[in-house]
Design a protein around this motif. Sequence first.
Motif, PDB file in Angstrom:
ATOM      1  N   LEU A 177       0.854  -1.186   0.000  1.00  0.00           N
ATOM      2  CA  LEU A 177       0.000   0.000   0.000  1.00  0.00           C
ATOM      3  C   LEU A 177       0.892   1.239   0.000  1.00  0.00           C
ATOM      4  CD1 LEU A 177      -2.828  -0.643   2.647  1.00  0.00           C
ATOM      5  CD2 LEU A 177      -3.016  -0.732   0.162  1.00  0.00           C
ATOM      6  N   LYS A 178       0.487   2.249  -0.702  1.00  0.00           N
ATOM      7  CA  LYS A 178       1.185   3.534  -0.615  1.00  0.00           C
ATOM      8  C   LYS A 178       0.592   4.260   0.589  1.00  0.00           C
ATOM      9  CE  LYS A 178       2.113   3.886  -5.569  1.00  0.00           C
ATOM     10  NZ  LYS A 178       1.911   4.680  -6.819  1.00  0.00           N
ATOM     11  N   ARG A 179       0.912   3.749   1.759  1.00  0.00           N
ATOM     12  CA  ARG A 179       0.223   4.239   2.948  1.00  0.00           C
ATOM     13  C   ARG A 179       0.730   5.606   3.393  1.00  0.00           C
ATOM     14  NH1 ARG A 179       2.572   3.402   8.071  1.00  0.00           N
ATOM     15  NH2 ARG A 179       4.407   2.038   8.129  1.00  0.00           N
ATOM     16  N   LYS A 180      -0.246   6.422   3.777  1.00  0.00           N
ATOM     17  CA  LYS A 180       0.055   7.752   4.284  1.00  0.00           C
ATOM     18  C   LYS A 180      -0.271   7.838   5.773  1.00  0.00           C
ATOM     19  CE  LYS A 180      -0.877   9.937  -0.179  1.00  0.00           C
ATOM     20  NZ  LYS A 180      -1.684  10.958  -0.908  1.00  0.00           N
ATOM     21  N   PHE A 181      -0.741   6.732   6.332  1.00  0.00           N
ATOM     22  CA  PHE A 181      -1.115   6.730   7.743  1.00  0.00           C
ATOM     23  C   PHE A 181       0.028   6.235   8.618  1.00  0.00           C
ATOM     24  CE2 PHE A 181      -2.702   2.776   5.804  1.00  0.00           C
ATOM     25  CZ  PHE A 181      -2.076   1.818   6.575  1.00  0.00           C
ATOM     26  N   LYS A 182      -0.031   6.645   9.893  1.00  0.00           N
ATOM     27  CA  LYS A 182       0.912   6.139  10.877  1.00  0.00           C
ATOM     28  C   LYS A 182       0.420   4.781  11.360  1.00  0.00           C
ATOM     29  CE  LYS A 182       2.243  10.715  12.598  1.00  0.00           C
ATOM     30  NZ  LYS A 182       2.249  11.616  13.777  1.00  0.00           N
ATOM     31  N   LEU A 183       1.332   3.841  11.500  1.00  0.00           N
ATOM     32  CA  LEU A 183       1.000   2.508  11.985  1.00  0.00           C
ATOM     33  C   LEU A 183       1.611   2.308  13.366  1.00  0.00           C
ATOM     34  CD1 LEU A 183      -0.210  -0.314  11.594  1.00  0.00           C
ATOM     35  CD2 LEU A 183       1.921  -0.979  10.441  1.00  0.00           C
ATOM     36  N   ILE A 184       0.740   2.123  14.368  1.00  0.00           N
ATOM     37  CA  ILE A 184       1.166   1.899  15.748  1.00  0.00           C
ATOM     38  C   ILE A 184       0.754   0.493  16.160  1.00  0.00           C
ATOM     39  CG2 ILE A 184       0.934   2.657  18.146  1.00  0.00           C
ATOM     40  CD1 ILE A 184       0.179   5.434  17.079  1.00  0.00           C
ATOM     41  N   LEU A 185       1.720  -0.304  16.599  1.00  0.00           N
ATOM     42  CA  LEU A 185       1.456  -1.657  17.058  1.00  0.00           C
ATOM     43  C   LEU A 185       1.611  -1.704  18.571  1.00  0.00           C
ATOM     44  CD1 LEU A 185       3.433  -3.700  14.358  1.00  0.00           C
ATOM     45  CD2 LEU A 185       1.054  -2.909  14.283  1.00  0.00           C
ATOM     46  N   GLY A 186       0.575  -2.163  19.258  1.00  0.00           N
ATOM     47  CA  GLY A 186       0.593  -2.230  20.713  1.00  0.00           C
ATOM     48  C   GLY A 186       0.805  -3.649  21.209  1.00  0.00           C
ATOM     49  N   GLU A 187       1.863  -3.863  21.959  1.00  0.00           N
ATOM     50  CA  GLU A 187       2.139  -5.187  22.532  1.00  0.00           C
ATOM     51  C   GLU A 187       1.823  -5.134  24.022  1.00  0.00           C
ATOM     52  OE1 GLU A 187       2.147  -8.536  22.897  1.00  0.00           O
ATOM     53  OE2 GLU A 187       3.033  -8.246  20.904  1.00  0.00           O
ATOM     54  N   ARG A 188       0.763  -5.840  24.419  1.00  0.00           N
ATOM     55  CA  ARG A 188       0.292  -5.768  25.801  1.00  0.00           C
ATOM     56  C   ARG A 188       0.656  -7.010  26.604  1.00  0.00           C
ATOM     57  NH1 ARG A 188       0.484  -1.010  25.775  1.00  0.00           N
ATOM     58  NH2 ARG A 188      -0.562  -0.919  27.804  1.00  0.00           N
ATOM     59  N   ASN A 189       1.333  -7.969  25.988  1.00  0.00           N
ATOM     60  CA  ASN A 189       1.761  -9.182  26.685  1.00  0.00           C
ATOM     61  C   ASN A 189       3.289  -9.293  26.608  1.00  0.00           C
ATOM     62  OD1 ASN A 189      -0.928 -10.113  27.367  1.00  0.00           O
ATOM     63  ND2 ASN A 189      -1.169 -10.642  25.207  1.00  0.00           N
ATOM     64  N   TYR A 190       3.801 -10.480  26.911  1.00  0.00           N
ATOM     65  CA  TYR A 190       5.252 -10.712  26.846  1.00  0.00           C
ATOM     66  C   TYR A 190       5.516 -11.728  25.740  1.00  0.00           C
ATOM     67  CZ  TYR A 190      10.041 -11.504  28.426  1.00  0.00           C
ATOM     68  OH  TYR A 190      11.412 -11.592  28.497  1.00  0.00           O
TER      69      TYR A 190
END
Length: 199
Positions: free
Chosen positions: A128-141
């Motif tokens: 994708l020619k993405r223009k959005f910010k991608l935030i990945l949340g890791e809530r475990n270990y």
Amino acid sequence: KGLHIGYLNVFTLEKTNKKKMFMPKKKRILFVISTLGDGGAERVVTYILAALDTQKYDIGLLLYIKKGPRLSQVPAHVRIFDLEKKSRFDFLKIILGTRKVLLEYAPNTVVSFLYYTNIVTSLACLFLKRKFKLILGERNYPPEDLKRARLGILKQWLVKWTYHKADLVTANSERTRKALAEQFEVPAQKLKVIYNPID
């Protein structure tokens, strides 16, 4: 308030023309999580959805299955996308479904939670020619979770590969941040610790 500011420092001012003052532009944010069960990540999602200012943000929520005890806590103004996942063999279906939502909803920021959803969201962004910010949340270990997971070795490799493609990866503890940096080689500048909220 502090929780969603920590996740979403995405509000910007855009100049409309040289003669006008800077004016705020409403941002479109898409949250991604598989379901709204009673886990910690689901609790964080519902807190953020309720806390965000609707004067500043258009808010979407992408679910693989539209169910769970916290579904009733989603504010009425949130647009819900349901991919209607039927089984664990729907992996390709949810990647394509996620990609379709990304194209049609056109968010400014995408916030995904938990490693499986993070993998799917990252794969949906490929080419994708993405223009959005991608935030990945890791809530475990991840080191412990992935050892117990089905196809754990493959998922470990996918986490290592896909997390590098994010603009930001959040961890809910210093221990998790350290594991992501050392075992999954996520660049330090992409990592941020945001602790779980307290009721």
